[in-house]
Design a protein around this motif. Structure first.
Motif, PDB file in Angstrom:
ATOM      1  N   LEU A  18       5.902  36.445 -49.994  1.00  0.00           N
ATOM      2  CA  LEU A  18       4.950  36.473 -48.876  1.00  0.00           C
ATOM      3  C   LEU A  18       3.720  35.677 -49.284  1.00  0.00           C
ATOM      4  N   ASP A  19       3.460  34.601 -48.546  1.00  0.00           N
ATOM      5  CA  ASP A  19       2.262  33.798 -48.809  1.00  0.00           C
ATOM      6  C   ASP A  19       1.299  34.037 -47.658  1.00  0.00           C
ATOM      7  N   ILE A  20       0.192  34.717 -47.980  1.00  0.00           N
ATOM      8  CA  ILE A  20      -0.794  35.014 -46.926  1.00  0.00           C
ATOM      9  C   ILE A  20      -1.873  33.941 -47.009  1.00  0.00           C
ATOM     10  N   ASN A  82      10.651  45.423 -50.510  1.00  0.00           N
ATOM     11  CA  ASN A  82       9.830  44.940 -51.623  1.00  0.00           C
ATOM     12  C   ASN A  82       9.625  43.440 -51.539  1.00  0.00           C
ATOM     13  N   ILE A  83       8.401  43.027 -51.891  1.00  0.00           N
ATOM     14  CA  ILE A  83       8.079  41.600 -51.797  1.00  0.00           C
ATOM     15  C   ILE A  83       7.205  41.181 -52.982  1.00  0.00           C
ATOM     16  N   ASP A  84       7.205  39.878 -53.263  1.00  0.00           N
ATOM     17  CA  ASP A  84       6.252  39.305 -54.212  1.00  0.00           C
ATOM     18  C   ASP A  84       5.183  38.614 -53.365  1.00  0.00           C
ATOM     19  N   ILE A  85       3.926  38.878 -53.667  1.00  0.00           N
ATOM     20  CA  ILE A  85       2.848  38.371 -52.805  1.00  0.00           C
ATOM     21  C   ILE A  85       1.998  37.328 -53.535  1.00  0.00           C
ATOM     22  N   ALA A 195       1.697  29.438 -58.418  1.00  0.00           N
ATOM     23  CA  ALA A 195       2.937  29.326 -57.642  1.00  0.00           C
ATOM     24  C   ALA A 195       3.177  27.873 -57.231  1.00  0.00           C
ATOM     25  N   SER A 196       2.145  27.210 -56.712  1.00  0.00           N
ATOM     26  CA  SER A 196       2.314  25.812 -56.280  1.00  0.00           C
ATOM     27  C   SER A 196       2.681  24.926 -57.459  1.00  0.00           C
ATOM     28  N   TYR A 372       4.453  24.588 -47.784  1.00  0.00           N
ATOM     29  CA  TYR A 372       5.282  25.688 -48.291  1.00  0.00           C
ATOM     30  C   TYR A 372       5.342  25.736 -49.828  1.00  0.00           C
ATOM     31  N   SER A 373       4.579  24.875 -50.491  1.00  0.00           N
ATOM     32  CA  SER A 373       4.672  24.809 -51.965  1.00  0.00           C
ATOM     33  C   SER A 373       4.410  26.155 -52.621  1.00  0.00           C
ATOM     34  N   SER A 374       3.360  26.867 -52.156  1.00  0.00           N
ATOM     35  CA  SER A 374       3.030  28.119 -52.852  1.00  0.00           C
ATOM     36  C   SER A 374       4.087  29.187 -52.574  1.00  0.00           C
ATOM     37  N   CYS A 375       4.594  29.251 -51.342  1.00  0.00           N
ATOM     38  CA  CYS A 375       5.592  30.290 -51.028  1.00  0.00           C
ATOM     39  C   CYS A 375       6.871  30.063 -51.846  1.00  0.00           C
ATOM     40  N   ILE A 376       7.297  28.804 -51.944  1.00  0.00           N
ATOM     41  CA  ILE A 376       8.509  28.524 -52.735  1.00  0.00           C
ATOM     42  C   ILE A 376       8.241  28.802 -54.216  1.00  0.00           C
ATOM     43  N   GLY A 377       7.009  28.556 -54.648  1.00  0.00           N
ATOM     44  CA  GLY A 377       6.641  28.869 -56.033  1.00  0.00           C
ATOM     45  C   GLY A 377       6.708  30.365 -56.319  1.00  0.00           C
ATOM     46  N   ILE A 378       6.375  31.179 -55.330  1.00  0.00           N
ATOM     47  CA  ILE A 378       6.450  32.642 -55.519  1.00  0.00           C
ATOM     48  C   ILE A 378       7.921  33.037 -55.715  1.00  0.00           C
TER      49      ILE A 378
END
Ligand code: ATP
Ligand code: MG
Length: 414
Positions: A18-20, A82-85, A195-196, A372-378
């Motif tokens: 989850l990228d907020i 469950n998620i990684d944020i 993440a990015s 989407y770089s940071s979300c894919i990094g998570i």
């Protein structure tokens, strides 16, 4: 919190990120196998509850997360728990630290490494801050420096350098609270700059020296890597929203209109625009007016120019200015503006490139976008953890077992 060993690979449980972000909330669901991970669904919603990467309106943020996660659930037909944020914001700070311990049995063990990391993590934090990551740099054993893996080496004194990342407890708890109100429990918090860097940078770039810059809507996340490790992380509270505000003020047009024309007609360099080109915009009174596209570029260029100079200041302050052989890699939604690299090259005078998330699985066409770089990094970070656990279970070497405690520190699972 550590995930059960290999549960994700063996039981085909998904990993969910989850990228907020300041402009949008993105949720991605992926399945891991021994080689890689495959994204099978994406949910997204625009968000008004975040400013400069931090929650300023819980209700609006909860609504955005709910919308993104509902979309994800309906596409994937998986109930998300469950998620990684990803955490962003000006409150994310990097700190260099150093640890040293006596080696217990004249041969460096995983336990010695764990104690050295603990000693490096013993820093005085500002009020209301917590450590979320410990990035290892180099070890030294007695007088031998630049050691990547000291386990098994003979010596009496083990030292190491680390880069620590701390965040505001309140800012992090607000994010966790928003997720909980949507029925989601966080496995892990990951800072977005890290993440990015995981999803965008190549191994060689990190080895040679590189600056990763993620320019989103509310923050510019900067990561300096050298010799394969993270050396500096910093977040600036200036990004695409400031450019939009400048356009709105200078041209006296509503913010929504300013955002729209920035994306449609914005150019980062005045010299790239034909002076005879004009665009029609809504003014604040509800009517229309004609403005020159060059005038629009004249508003954007100085703000981006200023941002590049601030990035240079961060690099100088980090002390790695002279070893950045691979130059700058830019990602995040704001790098999509026309003429971006032209201006970046002229201000920074080093190699500059646009970085897309380095992902080759399913839905590649959809997710290969700098926003989407940071979300894919998570996801990548979660996958690396799974992969590591998988190797542990299947190889189970004694030395690997000894290093497990140390590894848990390094991947931040504490
Ligand atoms: N073609 C374009 N030209 C100029 N700006 C653009 C373009 N496309 C997107 N942007 C800008 O990119 C920003 C959104 O990027 P991104 O999705 O990476 O941010 P975010 O993750 O929501 O925010 P942050 O990471 O700062 O919290 C917005 O400011 C938007 O105006
Ligand atoms: Mg972002």
């Amino acid at each position: 919190m550590n995930r059960p060993v290999s549960s994700l690979v063996d039981n085909k449980k998904p990993i969910v990120a989850l990228d907020i972000g300041t402009s949008k909330v993105v949720a991605m669901l992926a399945y891991a196998d021994e080689q890689s991970f495959n994204i099978s669904a994406i949910g997204q919603a625009s968000c008004d509850g975040i400013k400069k990467g931090m929650v300023v309106d819980i209700q609006k943020t909860v609504q955005a997360i709910q919308k993104a996660v509902q979309e994800l659930q309906s596409i994937s037909q998986v109930k998300i728990g469950n998620i990684d944020i990803g955490l962003s914001g000006y409150h994310v700070v990097g700190i260099n630290s150093h640890g040293a311990v006596a080696v217990k049995n004249q041969e460096v063990s995983g336990d010695d490494v764990g104690r050295a990391i603990e000693s490096a993590r013993a820093v005085k934090l500002a009020n209301e801050q917590q450590l979320v990551h410990t990035f290892m740099q180099e070890f030294s054993v007695d007088n031998q420096e630049d050691i990547k893996d000291p386990i098994g080496m003979t010596g009496v004194r083990l030292e190491l350098k680390v880069h620590l990342v701390a965040t505001s407890i309140t800012a992090s708890q607000n994010v966790i609270k928003c997720a909980r109100r949507c029925g989601l429990e966080s496995n892990k918090l990951v800072v977005n700059p890290f993440a990015s860097s995981l999803s965008v940078l190549g191994k060689d770039e990190k080895e040679l020296g590189v600056v990763l810059v993620d320019i989103g809507a509310g923050t510019t996340d900067i990561v300096v890597c050298y010799k394969g490790n993270i050396r500096h992380i910093e977040v600036l509270p200036i990004a695409g929203d400031q450019i939009t505000n400048d356009i709105s003020m200078a041209l006296r047009i509503p913010t929504t209109e300013a955002e729209e024309i920035k994306i449609k007609y914005g150019v980062a360099r005045q010299r790239l625009v034909n002076p005879s080109e004009h665009i029609q915009v809504h003014d604040v009174g509800g009517g229309y007016k004609k403005i020159s596209r060059q005038l629009l570029a004249a508003v954007i260029e100085p703000r981006l120019d200023e941002l590049f100079r601030l990035i240079l200041d961060v690099l100088k302050k980090s002390g790695y200015e002279h070893v950045i052989a691979s130059g700058f890699v830019f990602t995040g939604g704001s790098v999509n503006i026309n003429g971006f690299l032209d201006l970046a090259n002229s201000v920074l005078r080093k190699n500059c490139r646009i970085g897309m998330p380095n992902y080759h699985g399913s839905l590649r066409d959809v997710v290969t976008d700098p926003k989407y770089s940071s979300c894919i990094g998570i996801l990548q970070n979660a996958y690396q953890e799974v992969e590591h656990n998988f190797n542990h279970k299947h190889k189970n070497k004694p030395v690997m077992q000894a290093a497990k405690k140390a590894w848990n520190w390094l991947i931040g699972s504490f």
